[in-house]
Design a protein around this motif. Structure first.
Motif, PDB file in Angstrom:
ATOM      1  N   LYS A   2       0.801  -1.227   0.000  1.00 26.47           N
ATOM      2  CA  LYS A   2       0.000   0.000   0.000  1.00 26.47           C
ATOM      3  C   LYS A   2       0.839   1.284   0.000  1.00 26.47           C
ATOM      4  O   LYS A   2       0.282   2.378   0.028  1.00 26.47           O
ATOM      5  CB  LYS A   2      -0.924  -0.001   1.205  1.00 26.47           C
ATOM      6  CG  LYS A   2      -0.186  -0.045   2.545  1.00 26.47           C
ATOM      7  CD  LYS A   2      -1.188  -0.140   3.706  1.00 26.47           C
ATOM      8  CE  LYS A   2      -0.469  -0.221   5.041  1.00 26.47           C
ATOM      9  NZ  LYS A   2      -1.392  -0.312   6.172  1.00 26.47           N
ATOM     10  N   TYR A   3       2.189   1.151  -0.024  1.00 30.79           N
ATOM     11  CA  TYR A   3       3.031   2.345   0.052  1.00 30.79           C
ATOM     12  C   TYR A   3       3.701   2.673  -1.285  1.00 30.79           C
ATOM     13  O   TYR A   3       4.143   1.787  -1.996  1.00 30.79           O
ATOM     14  CB  TYR A   3       4.124   2.167   1.118  1.00 30.79           C
ATOM     15  CG  TYR A   3       3.559   1.957   2.501  1.00 30.79           C
ATOM     16  CD1 TYR A   3       3.043   3.030   3.229  1.00 30.79           C
ATOM     17  CD2 TYR A   3       3.527   0.690   3.062  1.00 30.79           C
ATOM     18  CE1 TYR A   3       2.514   2.840   4.485  1.00 30.79           C
ATOM     19  CE2 TYR A   3       2.995   0.482   4.327  1.00 30.79           C
ATOM     20  CZ  TYR A   3       2.488   1.573   5.042  1.00 30.79           C
ATOM     21  OH  TYR A   3       1.963   1.379   6.282  1.00 30.79           O
ATOM     22  N   LEU A 275      15.790   3.288   1.237  1.00 33.57           N
ATOM     23  CA  LEU A 275      14.758   2.325   0.829  1.00 33.57           C
ATOM     24  C   LEU A 275      14.803   1.059   1.676  1.00 33.57           C
ATOM     25  O   LEU A 275      13.769   0.502   2.039  1.00 33.57           O
ATOM     26  CB  LEU A 275      14.917   1.979  -0.650  1.00 33.57           C
ATOM     27  CG  LEU A 275      14.570   3.102  -1.626  1.00 33.57           C
ATOM     28  CD1 LEU A 275      14.950   2.705  -3.046  1.00 33.57           C
ATOM     29  CD2 LEU A 275      13.099   3.458  -1.562  1.00 33.57           C
ATOM     30  N   ALA A 276      16.025   0.613   1.993  1.00 31.63           N
ATOM     31  CA  ALA A 276      16.161  -0.579   2.834  1.00 31.63           C
ATOM     32  C   ALA A 276      15.574  -0.341   4.222  1.00 31.63           C
ATOM     33  O   ALA A 276      14.940  -1.221   4.805  1.00 31.63           O
ATOM     34  CB  ALA A 276      17.627  -0.982   2.933  1.00 31.63           C
ATOM     35  N   LYS A 280      12.440  -2.301   5.820  1.00 38.28           N
ATOM     36  CA  LYS A 280      12.581  -2.980   7.111  1.00 38.28           C
ATOM     37  C   LYS A 280      11.478  -2.560   8.075  1.00 38.28           C
ATOM     38  O   LYS A 280      10.946  -3.369   8.843  1.00 38.28           O
ATOM     39  CB  LYS A 280      13.954  -2.676   7.715  1.00 38.28           C
ATOM     40  CG  LYS A 280      14.215  -3.409   9.027  1.00 38.28           C
ATOM     41  CD  LYS A 280      15.625  -3.121   9.539  1.00 38.28           C
ATOM     42  CE  LYS A 280      15.862  -3.865  10.842  1.00 38.28           C
ATOM     43  NZ  LYS A 280      17.236  -3.605  11.376  1.00 38.28           N
ATOM     44  N   GLN A 281      11.138  -1.282   8.018  1.00 38.59           N
ATOM     45  CA  GLN A 281      10.122  -0.758   8.930  1.00 38.59           C
ATOM     46  C   GLN A 281       8.711  -1.212   8.548  1.00 38.59           C
ATOM     47  O   GLN A 281       7.909  -1.563   9.410  1.00 38.59           O
ATOM     48  CB  GLN A 281      10.169   0.776   8.936  1.00 38.59           C
ATOM     49  CG  GLN A 281       9.130   1.447   9.812  1.00 38.59           C
ATOM     50  CD  GLN A 281       9.359   1.212  11.293  1.00 38.59           C
ATOM     51  OE1 GLN A 281      10.471   0.923  11.714  1.00 38.59           O
ATOM     52  NE2 GLN A 281       8.307   1.320  12.080  1.00 38.59           N
ATOM     53  N   GLY A 285       7.882  -5.816   0.131  1.00 38.94           N
ATOM     54  CA  GLY A 285       6.846  -5.566  -0.866  1.00 38.94           C
ATOM     55  C   GLY A 285       6.123  -4.247  -0.695  1.00 38.94           C
ATOM     56  O   GLY A 285       5.205  -3.943  -1.444  1.00 38.94           O
ATOM     57  N   SER A 286       6.536  -3.439   0.285  1.00 43.12           N
ATOM     58  CA  SER A 286       5.822  -2.182   0.531  1.00 43.12           C
ATOM     59  C   SER A 286       6.269  -1.075  -0.401  1.00 43.12           C
ATOM     60  O   SER A 286       5.598  -0.074  -0.544  1.00 43.12           O
ATOM     61  CB  SER A 286       6.024  -1.747   1.979  1.00 43.12           C
ATOM     62  OG  SER A 286       7.404  -1.513   2.239  1.00 43.12           O
ATOM     63  N   ILE A 287       7.452  -1.260  -1.059  1.00 42.98           N
ATOM     64  CA  ILE A 287       7.962  -0.208  -1.914  1.00 42.98           C
ATOM     65  C   ILE A 287       7.590  -0.456  -3.356  1.00 42.98           C
ATOM     66  O   ILE A 287       7.922  -1.482  -3.917  1.00 42.98           O
ATOM     67  CB  ILE A 287       9.490  -0.119  -1.768  1.00 42.98           C
ATOM     68  CG1 ILE A 287       9.866   0.175  -0.310  1.00 42.98           C
ATOM     69  CG2 ILE A 287      10.068   0.968  -2.667  1.00 42.98           C
ATOM     70  CD1 ILE A 287      11.309  -0.075   0.004  1.00 42.98           C
ATOM     71  N   MET A 288       6.885   0.483  -3.939  1.00 41.27           N
ATOM     72  CA  MET A 288       6.435   0.296  -5.320  1.00 41.27           C
ATOM     73  C   MET A 288       7.258   1.128  -6.297  1.00 41.27           C
ATOM     74  O   MET A 288       7.576   0.668  -7.384  1.00 41.27           O
ATOM     75  CB  MET A 288       4.965   0.690  -5.450  1.00 41.27           C
ATOM     76  CG  MET A 288       4.018  -0.241  -4.709  1.00 41.27           C
ATOM     77  SD  MET A 288       2.302   0.252  -4.907  1.00 41.27           S
ATOM     78  CE  MET A 288       2.077   0.092  -6.657  1.00 41.27           C
TER      79      MET A 288
END
Length: 290
Positions: A2-3, A275-276, A280-281, A285-288
């Motif tokens: 979703k991010y 980004l890492a 991690k937070q 799969g949260s980064i599009m």
């Protein structure tokens, strides 16, 4: 997921200054602080600019990741040649929110002096552009040179807006050094400085650091005059990079039809660190998109 990660460019250079500008950097830092969605500030290129933005970002705990700041005093104390009150003055809330992906000039300046000696240099004239980065680098070079037996014949700070450096070149010629070392950036008239040094008949080795390791310096001095200039970089040579690093250069050249400048790969790594941390937070799969 979703991010979505967006990237916003905040250039701290101005046409009027012809390089980074303190007021513009302050404005950029305040823009980031006012943006409730901002999670990382990647930069700055120049250490002097970092000095402006670090305390602003620290007040709201906004992480800052620099690909290129090399002045020791941003993270280290007096033992590295830092000024009184450094680095604490950059962290008013008492917590560290700043990091960098390159080594500092207490390493680079010392290596440069030892490199000079290994080349047979026994005397040097040292110049700097009076900025935080350049002066700090020259200080470390000078200290190390004296420790290892390289005689310092002179030390001057230059005016980066001077029309020429003919008088300084005459002074240097009189000292007859085996090397001229310059601590500073291209944008503080380094090209003209080298032109005037060569025009005065000084054939000494000319060495600088990452501040002049760029195409802009070659263009400013002229390719023929810049030929043979030596420069250091606080990083890994391209031919010694692992496969992922070499792939970066190949991909960059394919996309932009030119070779990347010295700090392009470290800027890429600074973004990768951010980004890492986000991944991690918030989970895989949260980064599009960046």
């Amino acid at each position: 997921g979703k991010y979505k990660v967006d990237y916003k460019s905040l250039d701290d250079a101005t046409a009027a200054a012809g390089k980074w500008d303190a007021a513009k950097e302050q404005e950029n830092a305040n823009i980031a602080v006012a943006d409730k969605d901002a999670v990382a500030y990647i930069g700055t290129l120049n250490s002097g600019a970092a000095k402006v933005s670090m305390p602003i970002l620290n007040k709201v705990d906004l992480v800052m990741i620099s690909p290129a700041n090399t002045y020791p005093g941003l993270t280290k104390g007096p033992e590295t040649g830092a000024e009184e009150g450094e680095p604490e003055r950059y962290f008013p809330n008492g917590k560290r929110n700043y990091t960098r992906v390159v080594p500092a000039d207490d390493i680079q300046g010392a290596v440069a002096a030892r490199w000079a000696r290994s080349l047979g240099v026994r005397s040097v004239y040292i110049l700097d552009d009076t900025e935080l980065y350049g002066k700090g680098l020259a200080n470390v070079f000078e200290k190390t040179a004296k420790e290892i037996g390289v005689k310092v014949l002179g030390r001057d700070g230059i005016d980066g807006k001077a029309a020429d450096y003919k008088a300084l070149a005459t002074k240097i010629k009189g000292a007859n050094p085996q090397m001229v070392y310059y601590g500073g950036i291209t944008q503080n008239n380094a090209g003209q400085l080298l032109k005037d040094i060569r025009a005065a008949g000084i054939k000494s080795i000319f060495m600088g650091a990452d501040g002049i390791l760029e195409q802009a310096f070659i263009e400013a001095a002229g390719a023929d005059i810049a030929n043979g200039v030596l420069a250091t970089l606080g990083g890994t040579p391209r031919n010694r990079l692992p496969a992922a690093g070499r792939k970066f250069y190949t991909d960059y050249a394919a996309k932009y039809k030119s070779d990347p400048e010295s700090y392009a790969i470290y800027s890429y790594e600074a973004a990768s660190v951010a980004l890492a941390a986000i991944e991690k937070q918030f989970g895989k799969g949260s980064i599009m998109r960046l």
